[in-house]
Enzyme design. Sequence first.
Site, mmCIF file in Angstrom:
data_model
loop_
_atom_site.group_PDB
_atom_site.id
_atom_site.type_symbol
_atom_site.label_atom_id
_atom_site.label_comp_id
_atom_site.label_asym_id
_atom_site.label_seq_id
_atom_site.Cartn_x
_atom_site.Cartn_y
_atom_site.Cartn_z
ATOM 1 N N GLU A 64 0.555 -1.222 0.115
ATOM 2 C CA GLU A 64 -0.704 -0.009 0.038
ATOM 3 C C GLU A 64 1.496 1.216 0.225
ATOM 4 O O GLU A 64 1.904 1.091 0.536
ATOM 5 C CB GLU A 64 -1.438 0.051 1.276
ATOM 6 C CG GLU A 64 -1.999 -1.208 1.543
ATOM 7 C CD GLU A 64 -2.120 -1.330 2.419
ATOM 8 O OE1 GLU A 64 -3.586 -1.764 2.849
ATOM 9 O OE2 GLU A 64 -1.840 -1.221 3.529
ATOM 10 N N LYS A 77 3.881 7.357 2.887
ATOM 11 C CA LYS A 77 4.013 5.621 3.427
ATOM 12 C C LYS A 77 3.924 4.607 2.299
ATOM 13 O O LYS A 77 3.344 4.794 1.882
ATOM 14 C CB LYS A 77 3.908 5.725 4.962
ATOM 15 C CG LYS A 77 4.300 4.004 5.282
ATOM 16 C CD LYS A 77 4.270 3.894 7.131
ATOM 17 C CE LYS A 77 2.753 3.469 7.149
ATOM 18 N NZ LYS A 77 2.213 2.733 8.709
ATOM 19 N N THR A 92 5.513 -9.153 9.242
ATOM 20 C CA THR A 92 4.334 -9.039 7.998
ATOM 21 C C THR A 92 3.660 -8.221 7.594
ATOM 22 O O THR A 92 3.506 -8.316 6.708
ATOM 23 C CB THR A 92 2.896 -9.446 9.623
ATOM 24 O OG1 THR A 92 3.359 -10.993 9.950
ATOM 25 C CG2 THR A 92 1.851 -9.116 8.982
ATOM 26 N N ARG A 120 3.586 4.305 16.331
ATOM 27 C CA ARG A 120 2.410 5.240 15.759
ATOM 28 C C ARG A 120 0.997 4.789 15.963
ATOM 29 O O ARG A 120 0.453 5.102 16.078
ATOM 30 C CB ARG A 120 2.898 5.797 14.316
ATOM 31 C CG ARG A 120 2.400 5.488 13.004
ATOM 32 C CD ARG A 120 0.856 5.530 12.556
ATOM 33 N NE ARG A 120 0.749 5.195 11.700
ATOM 34 C CZ ARG A 120 0.135 4.155 10.864
ATOM 35 N NH1 ARG A 120 -0.738 2.795 11.715
ATOM 36 N NH2 ARG A 120 -0.160 3.642 9.817
ATOM 37 N N GLY A 234 -7.932 -5.906 12.103
ATOM 38 C CA GLY A 234 -8.377 -6.102 11.017
ATOM 39 C C GLY A 234 -8.583 -4.530 10.105
ATOM 40 O O GLY A 234 -9.276 -3.993 10.407
ATOM 41 N N ASP A 235 -7.602 -4.935 8.838
ATOM 42 C CA ASP A 235 -7.166 -3.651 8.296
ATOM 43 C C ASP A 235 -6.510 -4.037 6.099
ATOM 44 O O ASP A 235 -6.352 -2.495 6.270
ATOM 45 C CB ASP A 235 -5.858 -3.204 8.838
ATOM 46 C CG ASP A 235 -4.482 -4.394 8.280
ATOM 47 O OD1 ASP A 235 -5.025 -5.643 7.763
ATOM 48 O OD2 ASP A 235 -3.854 -3.568 9.370
ATOM 49 N N VAL A 301 -7.570 0.938 11.561
ATOM 50 C CA VAL A 301 -7.320 0.134 10.200
ATOM 51 C C VAL A 301 -5.554 0.980 9.893
ATOM 52 O O VAL A 301 -5.063 0.953 8.344
ATOM 53 C CB VAL A 301 -7.818 0.392 8.899
ATOM 54 C CG1 VAL A 301 -9.291 -0.351 8.933
ATOM 55 C CG2 VAL A 301 -8.324 1.430 8.383
#
Length: 348
Positions: A64, A77, A92, A120, A234-235, A301
Amino acid sequence: MTTPSHKALVPFVSVDNMMRLVHSIGIETMLRDLAEYVEVDFKRWELFDKTPRVASHSEVGVIELMPTSDGEAYGFKYVNGHPKNTSEGLQTVTAFGLLADVYTGYPVLLTEMTMLTALRTAATSAMVAKYLAPKGSDTMAMIGNGAQSEFQTLAMKAICGLKTVRLFDKDPAATEKCARNLAAAGLKVVRCSTPEEAIEGAQILTTCTADKQNATILTDNMVGAGVHINAIGGDCPGKTELAAGILTRADVFVEFPPQTRVEGEIQQMPEDFAVTELWQVILGQKPGRRDDKQITLFDSVGFAIEDFSALRYIRDRIKDTEFFIDLDMLADPDDPRDLFGMLQRSQS
Ligand code: NAD
């Protein structure tokens, strides 16, 4: 011979330097500082350029890009999420990020963000819990004892006054690792052998597992009145941790609805399912926790503004330190129109 111009050097914070920076500041202080930076940016929410992150999915994970800007600085990011990586000896989640000056478009910081994401995410969880968890919360169930878990625990200690953490992971080795790492943290650490045991007496329930499926880490009957759920794992589409019944009983608080509706626990619910945006709670425009019976749920998320806050913090903190090196990553000839000349001169 003309020396190539190096006037646009970009500070780079390596993993090594990030770890040195954390040690020099102290991890709990840094978590508190980061929570403050995130809170400041949540209060300025409306002026940010916001977009759901750009995700590229594969069968094994997701990669992402998370961009945002406050009009003066621009940040993004790069982050991946690959639940199968742990079994191959890999992380992960890994990440790096960049901050740039909106006026020139020039980068002003490049940094590792695998450590920084853990920091963060934890700081954001605790900042949110400060608004939503029952007053006097001192016990947390930490379900999923992987890479994020110690950070989550320490942030709840530093920011919310956590005293006891109750650990559970389907892999007992992960719980052992987490308990070992937290042994000197000044917390009571309880190893549990079932999720039901982990939630006993806990006012905050954190789920932070990684599995590329609709999992049920918490079932409806496990969640009693008055608790705060900090749902981290859960994201991603098709990756959730909570039974849908919990969502209908809880008041659900989110970062950026267009992203959370696709990636969060609420992907299980209809598109018009009611949620509250956290920035409005922080600004006092919407209520957070109203009473002792209410179940509050942070459907986390991870949103670009939290990374932007973390990048701002690192930019501010590395000034006058030795925790970065300058990178020659931007061609910047003395005569801006003579890029080719710069190339030619570099040959001699
Ligand atoms: P990790 O792989 O290091 O740890 C995950 C742990 O969950 C492992 O120890 C695994 O054994 C455990 N687990 C898996 N299924 C379980 C189950 N059914 N019951 C109990 N334990 C179970 O991953 P991590 O880096 O700690 O990340 C955890 C999750 O948080 C990931 O899904 C990641 O994508 C997510 N995450 C979210 C944010 C955010 O901002 N919301 C930020 C970072 C990571």
